[in-house]
Enzyme design. Structure first.
Site, mmCIF file in Angstrom:
data_model
loop_
_atom_site.group_PDB
_atom_site.id
_atom_site.type_symbol
_atom_site.label_atom_id
_atom_site.label_comp_id
_atom_site.label_asym_id
_atom_site.label_seq_id
_atom_site.Cartn_x
_atom_site.Cartn_y
_atom_site.Cartn_z
ATOM 1 N N PRO A 222 0.782 -1.342 0.003
ATOM 2 C CA PRO A 222 -0.353 -0.127 -0.119
ATOM 3 C C PRO A 222 1.133 1.239 0.049
ATOM 4 C CG PRO A 222 0.209 -1.136 2.377
ATOM 5 C CD PRO A 222 0.774 -1.966 1.135
ATOM 6 N N GLU A 223 0.499 2.372 -0.534
ATOM 7 C CA GLU A 223 0.921 3.640 -0.793
ATOM 8 C C GLU A 223 0.198 4.739 0.500
ATOM 9 O OE1 GLU A 223 1.802 5.003 -4.605
ATOM 10 O OE2 GLU A 223 1.565 2.850 -5.407
#
Ligand SMILES: [Zn+2]
Length: 299
Positions: free
Chosen positions: A2-3
């Site tokens: 995830p960012e």
């Protein structure tokens, strides 16, 4: 993955579960997932989490005695909240039981993430947000990238490095560069102030839209309540190599940069080789035009 938007969504959904709750029990199912402070971790029992902060993709859970638990979700990390009675998901490495009779579980099948325990918040920040990590992408301003006027790196590689901006990865970089009409292999010092400003605004716009939709779920990502993010439907370029550009209809191109697939529109994201806004696509002879630009700058 995830960012930043996904990690921020995890933070926002973790706060109501964890902040103010007292830790009653800690189960370490996979000791090597605790990257530092393994021996001290059980001593967090009886303490309360008072705040959860984030910088880039790092989460900082500060306890009432200032000890700070740092979490990174790596490629496939997930933090979930569940009633004590429920079964524990496969690949769960760490379980906190809270006085609310709920559990916070850290699961990470690929184990690129981890958990670190530090004596103070200050030590935690110093260890993870050292000099080599840039400003959090949500707080990015033009001034943070002003030195690009003298920098020789290339856009996507620089953004992936986290050195100037923290929290962006493959998805949001490709989306922001498309929105800003900038080529991923653009050399930094050929960008005008206006183009850098546009990029800053486009990064902010892409992140804000994703945050409103709870982030992007391609496969694994879920927030703490195990809900998927809905930004995947809004992706303009990521994962769309070979498909038509939604802006101009040209075929999107997929290339590898730093080992990551990068998708961009060769028609509306041209490389710029002349600085100061005298943009010119010099694809025909990049070297010569680049030299001209340098001469123009020195004169
Ligand atoms: Zn296009």
């Amino acid at each position: 993955m995830p960012e930043l938007p996904e990690v921020e969504e995890v933070r926002r959904t973790l706060i109501p579960v964890l902040v103010g709750a007292r830790i009653m029990d800690i189960k370490i199912l996979r000791p090597d997932y605790i990257r530092s402070g393994l021996d001290a971790l059980p001593r967090l029992c009886g303490h309360k989490v008072v705040a959860i902060d984030r910088h880039g993709k790092w989460l900082f859970c500060r306890l009432d005695h200032d000890q700070t638990l740092v979490l990174h979700l790596g490629m496939s990390g997930r933090i979930s909240a569940a009633p004590v009675a429920g079964g524990v998901e496969k690949h769960t490495h760490l379980v906190f039981t809270l006085d609310s009779q709920r559990q916070v579980r850290v699961c990470d099948p690929r184990r690129f993430g981890g958990v670190w325990l530090h004596e103070t918040m200050e030590q935690a920040r110093a260890a993870h947000i050292h000099k080599g990590v840039g400003v959090d992408a949500l707080l990015l301003e033009f001034a943070d990238l002003q030195h690009w006027r003298r920098a020789g790196g290339r856009l996507k590689t620089t953004l992936l490095s986290q050195r100037d901006v923290a929290g962006l990865g493959n998805i949001y970089i490709d989306e922001a560069l498309w929105l800003a009409r900038l080529h991923p292999q653009q050399i930094l010092n050929r960008l005008s102030d206006r183009q850098i400003q546009t990029l800053v605004e486009c990064i902010g716009a892409v992140l804000a839209q994703s945050l409103r939709l709870g982030g992007t779920t391609l496969r694994d990502y879920r927030n703490v309540a195990l809900q998927e993010g809905r930004f995947a439907k809004k992706l303009q370029v990521y994962g769309r190599g070979g498909l038509p550009c939604k802006r101009c209809g040209a075929g999107l191109k997929a290339i590898a940069i730093s080992g990551r697939t990068t998708v961009f529109c060769p028609a509306c994201q041209k490389r710029i080789t002349v600085a100061d806004g005298r943009d010119k696509d010099a694809a025909a002879n990049p070297r010569r035009t680049g030299k001209r630009a340098r001469n123009a700058n020195s004169g």
